[in-house]
Design a protein around this motif. Sequence first.
Motif, PDB file in Angstrom:
ATOM      1  N   VAL A  20       0.804  -1.311  -0.184  1.00 25.37           N
ATOM      2  CA  VAL A  20      -0.095   0.080  -0.144  1.00 25.37           C
ATOM      3  C   VAL A  20       1.160   1.198   0.224  1.00 25.37           C
ATOM      4  N   PHE A  21       0.949   1.992  -0.982  1.00 25.61           N
ATOM      5  CA  PHE A  21       1.467   3.421  -1.047  1.00 25.61           C
ATOM      6  C   PHE A  21       1.554   4.452  -0.732  1.00 25.61           C
ATOM      7  N   ALA A  22       2.856   4.999   0.920  1.00 22.99           N
ATOM      8  CA  ALA A  22       2.031   5.320   1.661  1.00 22.99           C
ATOM      9  C   ALA A  22       1.972   7.586   1.243  1.00 22.99           C
ATOM     10  N   ALA A  23       1.065   8.302   1.646  1.00 25.83           N
ATOM     11  CA  ALA A  23       1.549  10.038   1.051  1.00 25.83           C
ATOM     12  C   ALA A  23       2.886  10.059   1.873  1.00 25.83           C
ATOM     13  N   GLY A  24       4.046  10.262   0.702  1.00 22.27           N
ATOM     14  CA  GLY A  24       5.112  10.673   1.518  1.00 22.27           C
ATOM     15  C   GLY A  24       4.726  12.082   2.190  1.00 22.27           C
ATOM     16  N   PRO A  25       5.895  12.248   2.912  1.00 22.17           N
ATOM     17  CA  PRO A  25       6.310  13.760   3.750  1.00 22.17           C
ATOM     18  C   PRO A  25       5.973  15.087   2.415  1.00 22.17           C
ATOM     19  N   ALA A  26       6.221  16.282   3.163  1.00 14.62           N
ATOM     20  CA  ALA A  26       6.587  17.618   1.096  1.00 14.62           C
ATOM     21  C   ALA A  26       6.783  18.412   2.328  1.00 14.62           C
ATOM     22  N   THR A  40      -3.547  21.858   7.517  1.00 17.40           N
ATOM     23  CA  THR A  40      -3.017  22.759   6.348  1.00 17.40           C
ATOM     24  C   THR A  40      -2.136  21.572   5.555  1.00 17.40           C
ATOM     25  N   ALA A  41      -3.562  21.913   3.984  1.00 17.10           N
ATOM     26  CA  ALA A  41      -3.034  20.505   2.929  1.00 17.10           C
ATOM     27  C   ALA A  41      -1.761  21.233   1.920  1.00 17.10           C
ATOM     28  N   PHE A  57      13.123  44.647   5.616  1.00 15.92           N
ATOM     29  CA  PHE A  57      13.334  42.658   5.980  1.00 15.92           C
ATOM     30  C   PHE A  57      11.958  42.863   5.003  1.00 15.92           C
ATOM     31  N   VAL A  58      11.904  41.368   4.690  1.00 17.93           N
ATOM     32  CA  VAL A  58      11.683  40.292   3.844  1.00 17.93           C
ATOM     33  C   VAL A  58      10.872  38.803   4.387  1.00 17.93           C
ATOM     34  N   SER A  59      10.132  38.423   4.493  1.00 18.46           N
ATOM     35  CA  SER A  59      10.158  37.214   4.960  1.00 18.46           C
ATOM     36  C   SER A  59       9.061  35.831   4.111  1.00 18.46           C
ATOM     37  N   PHE A  60       9.794  34.696   4.515  1.00 14.88           N
ATOM     38  CA  PHE A  60       8.614  33.467   4.089  1.00 14.88           C
ATOM     39  C   PHE A  60       9.016  32.813   4.327  1.00 14.88           C
ATOM     40  N   GLN A  61       8.053  31.729   4.217  1.00 18.13           N
ATOM     41  CA  GLN A  61       7.783  30.371   5.283  1.00 18.13           C
ATOM     42  C   GLN A  61       7.984  29.053   4.415  1.00 18.13           C
ATOM     43  N   VAL A  62       8.522  28.068   4.843  1.00 21.83           N
ATOM     44  CA  VAL A  62       8.663  26.637   4.404  1.00 21.83           C
ATOM     45  C   VAL A  62       8.196  26.141   5.879  1.00 21.83           C
ATOM     46  N   ALA A  63       7.016  25.290   4.727  1.00 21.51           N
ATOM     47  CA  ALA A  63       6.029  24.528   5.034  1.00 21.51           C
ATOM     48  C   ALA A  63       6.367  23.133   4.910  1.00 21.51           C
ATOM     49  N   LEU A  64       6.243  21.420   6.217  1.00 22.43           N
ATOM     50  CA  LEU A  64       6.267  20.855   6.759  1.00 22.43           C
ATOM     51  C   LEU A  64       5.148  20.352   6.388  1.00 22.43           C
ATOM     52  N   GLN A  65       4.398  18.767   5.585  1.00 24.11           N
ATOM     53  CA  GLN A  65       3.661  18.316   5.630  1.00 24.11           C
ATOM     54  C   GLN A  65       4.610  16.649   6.474  1.00 24.11           C
ATOM     55  N   GLY A  66       3.490  16.109   7.347  1.00 22.98           N
ATOM     56  CA  GLY A  66       4.116  15.189   7.483  1.00 22.98           C
ATOM     57  C   GLY A  66       4.441  13.315   7.003  1.00 22.98           C
ATOM     58  N   GLY A  67       3.283  13.726   6.057  1.00 23.64           N
ATOM     59  CA  GLY A  67       2.346  12.417   4.968  1.00 23.64           C
ATOM     60  C   GLY A  67       2.120  10.732   6.216  1.00 23.64           C
ATOM     61  N   ASP A  68       1.875  10.325   6.014  1.00 24.17           N
ATOM     62  CA  ASP A  68       1.277   9.231   6.422  1.00 24.17           C
ATOM     63  C   ASP A  68       2.238   8.599   7.103  1.00 24.17           C
ATOM     64  N   THR A  69       3.869   9.188   6.882  1.00 23.16           N
ATOM     65  CA  THR A  69       4.567   8.610   8.011  1.00 23.16           C
ATOM     66  C   THR A  69       5.374   9.434   8.887  1.00 23.16           C
ATOM     67  N   GLY A  70       4.766  10.876   8.898  1.00 18.78           N
ATOM     68  CA  GLY A  70       5.571  12.165   9.619  1.00 18.78           C
ATOM     69  C   GLY A  70       7.212  12.254   9.675  1.00 18.78           C
ATOM     70  N   ALA A 140       2.886  12.768  11.879  1.00 16.23           N
ATOM     71  CA  ALA A 140       2.385  12.284  10.646  1.00 16.23           C
ATOM     72  C   ALA A 140       0.539  12.769   9.887  1.00 16.23           C
ATOM     73  N   ARG A 141       0.576  12.726   9.130  1.00 15.53           N
ATOM     74  CA  ARG A 141      -0.816  14.039   8.183  1.00 15.53           C
ATOM     75  C   ARG A 141      -1.135  14.947   9.384  1.00 15.53           C
ATOM     76  N   GLU A 142       0.452  15.363   9.883  1.00 16.32           N
ATOM     77  CA  GLU A 142       0.072  17.537  10.164  1.00 16.32           C
ATOM     78  C   GLU A 142       1.211  18.164   9.381  1.00 16.32           C
ATOM     79  N   ALA A 143       0.756  19.932   9.815  1.00 14.63           N
ATOM     80  CA  ALA A 143       1.165  20.363   8.473  1.00 14.63           C
ATOM     81  C   ALA A 143       2.210  21.588  10.113  1.00 14.63           C
ATOM     82  N   ARG A 144       3.525  21.540   9.775  1.00 18.42           N
ATOM     83  CA  ARG A 144       4.759  22.765  11.022  1.00 18.42           C
ATOM     84  C   ARG A 144       5.447  23.160   9.755  1.00 18.42           C
ATOM     85  N   ALA A 145       5.610  24.756  10.120  1.00 17.82           N
ATOM     86  CA  ALA A 145       5.859  25.256   9.591  1.00 17.82           C
ATOM     87  C   ALA A 145       7.348  25.854   9.908  1.00 17.82           C
ATOM     88  N   LEU A 146       8.279  26.823   9.085  1.00 19.89           N
ATOM     89  CA  LEU A 146       9.510  27.581   9.614  1.00 19.89           C
ATOM     90  C   LEU A 146       9.314  28.984   8.777  1.00 19.89           C
TER      91      LEU A 146
END
Length: 650
Positions: A20-26, A40-41, A57-70, A140-146
């Motif tokens: 079963v192919f799991a959704a990978g982290p993003a 957040t998707a 100053f200029v800012s941006f974010q780098v977001a991460l999603q844990g996928g099925d494994t975290g 797993a299946r949650e988002a975080r951000a930098l």
Amino acid sequence: MPSIRPFRAALLSLTLALPVFAAGPAVWGEGMMVKVRPATAARSATEVRLTAARNEFVSFQVALQGGDTGLTGVRAKLPALEGPTKLAGPDVTLYREALVATKQASVAGEPVGAWPDGLVPDTDEVAGETRSAFPFDVPAREARALWVDVHVPQNAPPGDYMGMVTVEADGGFQRQVTARLTVVDAALPSTSSLPSAFLLWPPHVCRAHTGREDCTPEELQPLLARYQQMALEHRFTLSSLFPRKPWPPDWNGFDATWGPYLDGTAPTRLQGARMTSLEYVGPLDAANLTDFTAHMKEKGWLDRAYVQLGDEPPYGTTFAQVHATGELVRQAAPGLRTMLTTNSRELKGNGLEEQVDVAVPLVNHLDGADADFRGDQRETYTGFLKRPGTELWMYQSCMSHGCAYGTNAPENKPGAGWPSYMLDRSAAKARAMEWVTFLEGATGELYYQSVGMLSTAWADQYRFNGNGDGTLFYPGTPAAIGGKTDVPVASLRLKLIRQGMQDYEWLKAVSDAGDPAFARKVARDLIPAASRVTDDGAAFDAARLKLIQRYEELTATQTPDAGTQQPGTGTPTDGGTAPVPEEAAGGPSQGVPGANADVTPDVVGDAQAGGCTTGGGGTAAVAGGLVFAAWVLGGMRRQRARVTVPARRK
């Protein structure tokens, strides 16, 4: 005919055996106007494009999603942005966005739960120590951000810069987000054009950092100075952070600690940044008022000093007390400005127009929604402002969202509502206050407290029916963020307030360049009324791009001025002459290095402009491409002009 049952059985066995192919982290790039919450998707953007003037100053974010494994052991780095020079060290800061769990929404309809707000630095911007931003885990299946801050130094050459944010995690996981920055040939002033007075009560800082109530001035002042440094780097002033005891202070010690912040010689990344206000916090008696005023005058700080005559009369202070204090100040300290949080009706109705120099109405009373203050009330201050030395400032408070449970104003709902510094409101709400201040012709901003719930900020900031009301910092103790030195930690909201302050510079720049009506129209189209602030962060960015476009039109035919000071402006006090920005930056979703008169308002209106865009197509990408093409062609046809902003006088 042979049976097919064995074949079916074998096929079924094969099917059951397939993995079963799991959704990978993003990992993806995100603008600054999106609050990345756990639900957040994931997106696919691998690049952000930024635009900034020097000293911005200029800012941006780098977001991460844990996928099925975290993900476990997440680390990130952005060594530098390379271009005509290298932007690195203190000018590039990475933060991990910490979550604060809310139990009750500040405004009905907003979701309850985890919200990103505290920004734990990798290397802190005050003491320069390595902190505990990394490593961290993404469930797993949650988002975080930098969060990523880039400060463009005053002397950075214009041109294109590029850097790579590399995100790694256990098990060999690695992803990259590319940041492309265009630095335009312009600079923002170090000292904000919009004076501010954000209050800070020192005992709250003592308690949060030491667990005690009895810090001595010698213990407290170095820590408070770090809070002031962080405030100035976010373009606002902490006006009341001085220890109250003993009073009067040892003026030599006071001058040694606070003189650099008042004179613009403190070690801030905004070179030359100065405090724009200074509150008298001593006893209300003639001798101390006279002594304070004399010292302020001697040091050249009196024009920024003020004393509050009371607080929100008749609730916090009676009108009789306001009159008595006003008379005392006029007699004992005639050169000291007086300030009062009140509105035009109360000023006139209680005979206070001659005793108050700075009137500070609530935003609800300056552009209100209820019967007594419905609509734009700016004209009701015309008579008051005729007296020389008077000013109109503005503030927000819990009255904007409802100070007690069940009292929320009907205008406050997702998608609408007043400007708000609550952590569970949209990024747009926190960026809006300075736009409304411009619209109302106010010349300063007051905020009643910045460390009200500092001791519990990492876990709970619920106060006066709002999450984050009166708390804009976090206590950066070694126990909380690592390192050895106690420092303040910025909230995500501080970054958005800074963005609003930079937006104000753009509104002022277009007005000063000759088209205040255009600046006002852009602001009014964005915010039809103070109680109708959109949650659409892209709308703020598009409005900013319109201002850039108009500024380019207004300055295209001016004679270039290579940094000379305008006549009569005196000696620069914020790090040298400060050219008005030719182009803007600082926010998300802008895929353009600039904008000019060849870009139509319709195209600009569709663009997600303001400093950053993330890859992935959509309206922003199309509009950004059109704007970029127009900018390149426009640059071939005409000489880009520069003008200077008069430096602030002491």
